[in-house]
Design an enzyme around this catalytic site. Structure first.
Site, PDB file in Angstrom:
ATOM      1  N   HIS A 110     -23.110  11.525  24.960  1.00 31.58           N
ATOM      2  CA  HIS A 110     -24.394  10.820  24.935  1.00 31.58           C
ATOM      3  C   HIS A 110     -24.183   9.312  24.926  1.00 31.58           C
ATOM      4  O   HIS A 110     -23.130   8.793  24.540  1.00 31.58           O
ATOM      5  CB  HIS A 110     -25.212  11.234  23.711  1.00 31.58           C
ATOM      6  CG  HIS A 110     -24.556  10.871  22.413  1.00 31.58           C
ATOM      7  ND1 HIS A 110     -24.618   9.600  21.875  1.00 31.58           N
ATOM      8  CD2 HIS A 110     -23.808  11.599  21.557  1.00 31.58           C
ATOM      9  CE1 HIS A 110     -23.951   9.564  20.745  1.00 31.58           C
ATOM     10  NE2 HIS A 110     -23.437  10.769  20.529  1.00 31.58           N
TER      11      HIS A 110
ATOM     12  N   GLU B 216     -23.336  18.051  17.407  1.00 33.50           N
ATOM     13  CA  GLU B 216     -22.192  17.354  16.832  1.00 33.50           C
ATOM     14  C   GLU B 216     -21.689  18.078  15.587  1.00 33.50           C
ATOM     15  O   GLU B 216     -22.435  18.829  14.942  1.00 33.50           O
ATOM     16  CB  GLU B 216     -22.582  15.903  16.482  1.00 33.50           C
ATOM     17  CG  GLU B 216     -21.489  15.065  15.870  1.00 33.50           C
ATOM     18  CD  GLU B 216     -20.252  14.895  16.740  1.00 33.50           C
ATOM     19  OE1 GLU B 216     -19.498  15.880  16.913  1.00 33.50           O
ATOM     20  OE2 GLU B 216     -20.022  13.778  17.231  1.00 33.50           O
TER      21      GLU B 216
END
Length: 177
Positions: free
Chosen positions: A8, A80
């Protein structure tokens, strides 16, 4: 299967060296520019599908990159690594050698154990192999998840130096499986 993996775009917490783990922080202007650069870099590739974690930073990045040219599917297995009590704290408190030691498999401070991270990422990769074997896939994910994907694909052992693989924002990792 052709697999393109990107991290990202930058968030304000990345800029401040704050650990964000599963905390849902959006990308900032630099992150939007990074995603636009990735869109340009990957413009010649016709993705069949894009997978990303359900967190804002990956969804925003994926949306900019694919620009409505393929379906985006969120998958919690790409989230994550959970950082437990360290989320929101400065990275200087994160003992990388401790948390990336496969034998030790530390869960100190509630950090997701490395073996648990690898198990969920491996489960995701098995799903792709089973359901998308002849496809071109974009995956937008996070630092630890991408590191795990890399070593699951390339192989690892108990003494692997997982920290040898750096996952910078704006980089594209390509695998042919």
């Amino acid at each position: 299967m052709r697999l393109y993996i990107v991290r990202h775009g930058q968030t304000d917490w990345n800029k401040l060296s704050k650990m964000q783990g599963k905390i849902d922080v959006p990308i900032n202007e630099i992150g939007k520019n990074q995603a636009q650069n990735l869109k340009d870099k990957l413009s010649s590739i016709n993705f069949d599908i894009c997978f990303c974690s359900p967190l804002k930073r990956t969804l925003e990045t994926a949306s900019i990159i694919v620009n409505n040219k393929c379906k985006i599917v969120t998958d919690a297995r790409l989230t994550e690594r959970g950082l437990g009590d360290l989320e929101g704290k400065d990275y200087s408190l994160y003992d990388r050698l401790n948390f990336w030691n496969y034998d030790k498999n530390s869960g100190d401070y509630g950090v997701e154990k490395i073996k648990d991270l690898f198990a969920r990422i491996n489960n995701f990769l098995d799903y792709l192999k089973e359901n998308y074997k002849d496809k071109t896939i974009l995956v937008v994910s996070h630092h630890a998840s991408i590191r795990a994907l890399n070593f699951i694909i390339k192989g690892y052992g108990n003494n692997t130096d997982f920290l040898s693989f750096d996952v910078k924002q704006g980089a594209v990792f390509t695998y042919f499986l």
